[in-house]
Design an enzyme around this catalytic site. Structure first.
Site, PDB file in Angstrom:
ATOM      1  N   LYS A  54     -21.287 -67.627   7.080  1.00 29.84           N
ATOM      2  CA  LYS A  54     -22.163 -68.773   6.808  1.00 29.84           C
ATOM      3  C   LYS A  54     -22.810 -68.603   5.435  1.00 29.84           C
ATOM      4  O   LYS A  54     -23.761 -67.851   5.257  1.00 29.84           O
ATOM      5  CB  LYS A  54     -23.273 -68.898   7.852  1.00 29.84           C
TER       6      LYS A  54
ATOM      7  N   GLU B 191     -42.718 -62.041  -4.453  1.00 32.79           N
ATOM      8  CA  GLU B 191     -41.476 -62.333  -5.183  1.00 32.79           C
ATOM      9  C   GLU B 191     -41.484 -63.800  -5.604  1.00 32.79           C
ATOM     10  O   GLU B 191     -41.583 -64.685  -4.759  1.00 32.79           O
ATOM     11  CB  GLU B 191     -40.280 -62.061  -4.271  1.00 32.79           C
TER      12      GLU B 191
ATOM     13  N   GLU C 145     -30.599 -57.133   3.649  1.00 37.96           N
ATOM     14  CA  GLU C 145     -30.957 -56.912   2.245  1.00 37.96           C
ATOM     15  C   GLU C 145     -31.889 -58.038   1.848  1.00 37.96           C
ATOM     16  O   GLU C 145     -31.527 -59.207   1.969  1.00 37.96           O
ATOM     17  CB  GLU C 145     -29.721 -56.930   1.338  1.00 37.96           C
TER      18      GLU C 145
ATOM     19  N   CYS D 278     -32.524 -60.415  -6.844  1.00 36.25           N
ATOM     20  CA  CYS D 278     -33.405 -59.585  -6.020  1.00 36.25           C
ATOM     21  C   CYS D 278     -33.814 -58.331  -6.773  1.00 36.25           C
ATOM     22  O   CYS D 278     -34.843 -57.739  -6.478  1.00 36.25           O
ATOM     23  CB  CYS D 278     -32.701 -59.228  -4.726  1.00 36.25           C
TER      24      CYS D 278
HETATM   25  P1  NAP Z   1     -33.219 -67.345   2.515  1.00 35.70           P
HETATM   26  O1  NAP Z   1     -33.941 -68.614   2.418  1.00 35.70           O
HETATM   27  O2  NAP Z   1     -33.768 -66.246   3.333  1.00 35.70           O
HETATM   28  O3  NAP Z   1     -31.749 -67.710   3.021  1.00 35.70           O
HETATM   29  C1  NAP Z   1     -30.717 -66.752   3.132  1.00 35.70           C
HETATM   30  C2  NAP Z   1     -29.711 -67.240   4.165  1.00 35.70           C
HETATM   31  O4  NAP Z   1     -30.312 -67.259   5.469  1.00 35.70           O
HETATM   32  C3  NAP Z   1     -29.211 -68.654   3.900  1.00 35.70           C
HETATM   33  O5  NAP Z   1     -27.837 -68.708   4.211  1.00 35.70           O
HETATM   34  C4  NAP Z   1     -30.053 -69.460   4.877  1.00 35.70           C
HETATM   35  O6  NAP Z   1     -29.490 -70.688   5.246  1.00 35.70           O
HETATM   36  C5  NAP Z   1     -30.114 -68.517   6.059  1.00 35.70           C
HETATM   37  N1  NAP Z   1     -31.193 -68.811   6.996  1.00 35.70           N
HETATM   38  C6  NAP Z   1     -32.403 -69.374   6.744  1.00 35.70           C
HETATM   39  N2  NAP Z   1     -33.124 -69.469   7.875  1.00 35.70           N
HETATM   40  C7  NAP Z   1     -32.368 -68.959   8.869  1.00 35.70           C
HETATM   41  C8  NAP Z   1     -32.557 -68.789  10.280  1.00 35.70           C
HETATM   42  N3  NAP Z   1     -33.693 -69.130  10.871  1.00 35.70           N
HETATM   43  N4  NAP Z   1     -31.569 -68.241  10.995  1.00 35.70           N
HETATM   44  C9  NAP Z   1     -30.425 -67.860  10.406  1.00 35.70           C
HETATM   45  N5  NAP Z   1     -30.168 -68.004   9.093  1.00 35.70           N
HETATM   46  C10 NAP Z   1     -31.141 -68.540   8.326  1.00 35.70           C
HETATM   47  O7  NAP Z   1     -32.950 -66.739   1.065  1.00 35.70           O
HETATM   48  P2  NAP Z   1     -32.442 -67.543  -0.217  1.00 35.70           P
HETATM   49  O8  NAP Z   1     -33.545 -68.443  -0.651  1.00 35.70           O
HETATM   50  O9  NAP Z   1     -31.111 -68.135   0.028  1.00 35.70           O
HETATM   51  O10 NAP Z   1     -32.216 -66.351  -1.244  1.00 35.70           O
HETATM   52  C11 NAP Z   1     -33.237 -65.779  -2.000  1.00 35.70           C
HETATM   53  C12 NAP Z   1     -33.696 -64.478  -1.377  1.00 35.70           C
HETATM   54  O11 NAP Z   1     -32.610 -63.584  -1.227  1.00 35.70           O
HETATM   55  C13 NAP Z   1     -34.692 -63.738  -2.236  1.00 35.70           C
HETATM   56  O12 NAP Z   1     -35.739 -63.248  -1.448  1.00 35.70           O
HETATM   57  C14 NAP Z   1     -33.887 -62.582  -2.797  1.00 35.70           C
HETATM   58  O13 NAP Z   1     -34.643 -61.462  -3.154  1.00 35.70           O
HETATM   59  C15 NAP Z   1     -32.964 -62.294  -1.685  1.00 35.70           C
HETATM   60  N6  NAP Z   1     -31.790 -61.552  -2.155  1.00 35.70           N
HETATM   61  C16 NAP Z   1     -31.687 -60.227  -1.822  1.00 35.70           C
HETATM   62  C17 NAP Z   1     -30.612 -59.477  -2.247  1.00 35.70           C
HETATM   63  C18 NAP Z   1     -30.494 -58.031  -1.878  1.00 35.70           C
HETATM   64  O14 NAP Z   1     -29.386 -57.523  -1.877  1.00 35.70           O
HETATM   65  N7  NAP Z   1     -31.580 -57.341  -1.564  1.00 35.70           N
HETATM   66  C19 NAP Z   1     -29.619 -60.075  -3.016  1.00 35.70           C
HETATM   67  C20 NAP Z   1     -29.753 -61.408  -3.339  1.00 35.70           C
HETATM   68  C21 NAP Z   1     -30.841 -62.139  -2.880  1.00 35.70           C
HETATM   69  P3  NAP Z   1     -29.723 -72.052   4.410  1.00 35.70           P
HETATM   70  O15 NAP Z   1     -28.383 -72.374   3.894  1.00 35.70           O
HETATM   71  O16 NAP Z   1     -30.189 -73.048   5.414  1.00 35.70           O
HETATM   72  O17 NAP Z   1     -30.741 -71.795   3.350  1.00 35.70           O
END
Ligand code: NAP
Ligand code: MG
Length: 482
Positions: free
Chosen positions: A173, A383, A250, A284
């Site tokens: 997904k 962040e 992550e 990130c």
């Molecule tokens: P996000 O809002 O947490 O979304 C990540 C994924 O989770 C998306 O596919 C999202 O779907 C899904 N999701 C959201 N709510 C969910 C739920 N209740 N149940 C299951 N899945 C759900 O993060 P983002 O805004 O896409 O990405 C930014 C974040 O990623 C930042 O905090 C960044 O630091 C972090 N990041 C971390 C790393 C690492 O390796 N540490 C690498 C890259 C990014 P949708 O399609 O609906 O949004």
């Protein structure tokens, strides 16, 4: 407008029950594509297909796995310019960054093609006379993958490649904001000769597709990259599910880059400019806290400001662009909100932050630099995930190290210094999973472990041979030879 691009379930391309539009953040009039949205029933079908495919795939030979992964790698690498352009168009990182990310995805598949041939176990003597004990690794089962928007092909690659390498089956997904790269990658995987059901793509929202993966008893493990808030929900759901799921998270970062008095200023400015602002700061591992000791503070701030003035913010695919747009309106609004929060808290917006107009309507923002920040301000603790960094003044190395570790996060950290003593001490005492000396906090190779500590990560590391810990389960076996 081209046809609506479909989901891939049980070896077939299928229509969805809605459509998601992929908008180009450099030009909001440009629709990159329309993608079928899967619903709960289709996600369940994908899980059932992955479950049905698991017994055969988990017993497939290393050669079969090598061949499929190698083929995927070759096609990704041979199309890296085209796929890099698609990625830059849908996510907003620059064309060279997009091509670089695609190349990395190709290299990851090549690495795990090789890893399929290198999976061995251990055999030792039992403490009981005449018995041997064997320790082997087996696939975990159906793995659900939930990925963020900021690395639309590299992060899916670093989850899908090891999952397939070790004999798991996959339901993927992607983030709804970036279905284009996910779809292109899935087409390549679909052509690689994998049996039907081994790999499935379900585009859709976190609350529907993501939630179904989390609740379904036939999903054995979840690999997630995204925000801390979502990660926490995923952990809870995996623990409450029956049977409990294996999971690996992550999440975010608030990564420090320490600049010491004895740093090479040019090197420090390059590390800061790249680490904090490249990829529009949407990493990130971005260096969002620049912790600078007193003796070099003013020189560093002046040099970094000069460097920022030279950065071209424009359409991601335009030649000469250094910084692309912010990914969407929500993220831009968040970045702008933090500019106000920082100023209200008493930090000085030393440069940038303005919204910019370019030839096409897009989410353009001048990179922003705060000075006079303290580590207890929200801009230093939360962040932001945009092109915003803050400079925090420190008296000396000891104070700088203490500030760098004073955070809920622990993904990456850096120090700029010409002193072996400080470099060695920092590597040993930083509470981050990845530590860089005289380099940007962002950027580790594809063949080494990636991940952090504290609030940034949960579970085993991703990438490199360490990914085995996520995608295999260990078996201990005895034979009584009669
Ligand atoms: P996000 O809002 O947490 O979304 C990540 C994924 O989770 C998306 O596919 C999202 O779907 C899904 N999701 C959201 N709510 C969910 C739920 N209740 N149940 C299951 N899945 C759900 O993060 P983002 O805004 O896409 O990405 C930014 C974040 O990623 C930042 O905090 C960044 O630091 C972090 N990041 C971390 C790393 C690492 O390796 N540490 C690498 C890259 C990014 P949708 O399609 O609906 O949004
Ligand atoms: Mg999101």
């Amino acid at each position: 407008m081209n046809a609506i691009l479909k989901n891939f379930i049980a070896g077939e391309w299928v229509d969805g029950s809605g459509v998601t539009r992929n908008i180009n953040p450099s030009n909001t009039n440009d629709v990159v594509g329309e993608y079928a949205k899967a619903d709960r029933a289709q996600t369940e079908k994908a899980i059932a297909a992955a479950k049905a495919a698991f017994p055969a795939w988990s017993r497939s030979t290393p050669q079969e796995r090598y061949d499929a992964l190698n083929k995927i790698s070759a096609e990704i690498l041979s199309r890296k310019e085209e796929l890099g352009r698609l990625l830059a168009r849908e996510e907003g990182k620059t064309l060279p960054e997009g091509i670089g990310e695609v190349a990395r995805a190709g290299q990851i598949f090549a690495f795990f093609a090789g890893e399929a041939l290198r999976l061995t176990g251990e055999k030792g003597a039992s403490v009981r006379p005449g018995l041997d004990v064997e320790i082997t690794r087996e696939a975990v089962g159906v793995v659900g993958m939930i990925t963020p928007w900021n690395f639309p092909i590299a992060i899916p690659a670093w989850k899908i490649a090891p999952a397939l390498c070790y004999g798991n089956t996959v339901v993927f997904k992607p983030a709804e904001l970036v279905p284009g790269s996910a779809h292109a990658l899935s087409e390549i995987i679909a052509r690689s000769g994998l049996p039907a059901g081994v790999f499935n793509l379900v585009v859709g929202s976190g609350s529907v597709v993501g939630q179904t993966l989390l609740e379904h008893p036939d999903v054995a493990a979840i690999s997630f990259t995204g925000s801390v808030g979502t990660g926490r929900k995923i952990a809870q759901a995996c623990v409450l599910s029956n049977p409990m799921k294996k999971f690996q998270l992550e999440m975010g970062g608030k990564n420090p880059l320490v600049v010491l008095d004895d740093a090479d200023v040019k090197v420090a400015v390059e590390a800061a400019a790249n680490g904090a602002y490249f990829s529009t700061g949407q990493r990130c591992t971005a260096s969002s806290r620049l912790i600078v000791t007193e003796g070099i503070h003013d020189t560093f701030v002046a040099a970094l400001t000069e460097r920022l003035k030279g950065l071209v913010v424009d359409d991601a695919v335009k030649q000469g662009t250094h910084i692309g747009p912010v990914v969407d309106a929500n993220q831009l609004e968040q970045d702008q909100r933090y500019l106000k929060i920082g100023q209200d808290e008493g930090a000085k917006l030393a440069w940038g932050g303005e919204l910019l107009n370019r030839e096409t309507p897009g989410f353009y923002m001048q990179p922003a630099l705060f000075t006079e920040a303290t580590n207890n301000m929200r801009i230093a603790r939360e962040e932001i995930f945009g092109p915003v960094a803050c400079v925090i003044r420190a008296k000396n190395y000891d104070e700088a190290l203490a500030i760098s570790n004073d955070t809920e996060f622990g993904l990456a950290a850096g120090v700029c210094t010409t002193s072996l003593k400080y470099a060695s001490h920092f590597k040993r005492n930083s509470e981050a999973g990845m530590v860089m000396v005289n380099l940007p906090t962002a950027g580790v190779d594809y063949h080494v472990p990636f991940g952090g500590r504290k609030g940034s990560s949960y579970g085993a590391r991703e990438q490199g041979s360490y990914a085995r810990e996520v995608y295999t389960t260990v078996k201990t076996a005895y034979t009584f030879p009669v």
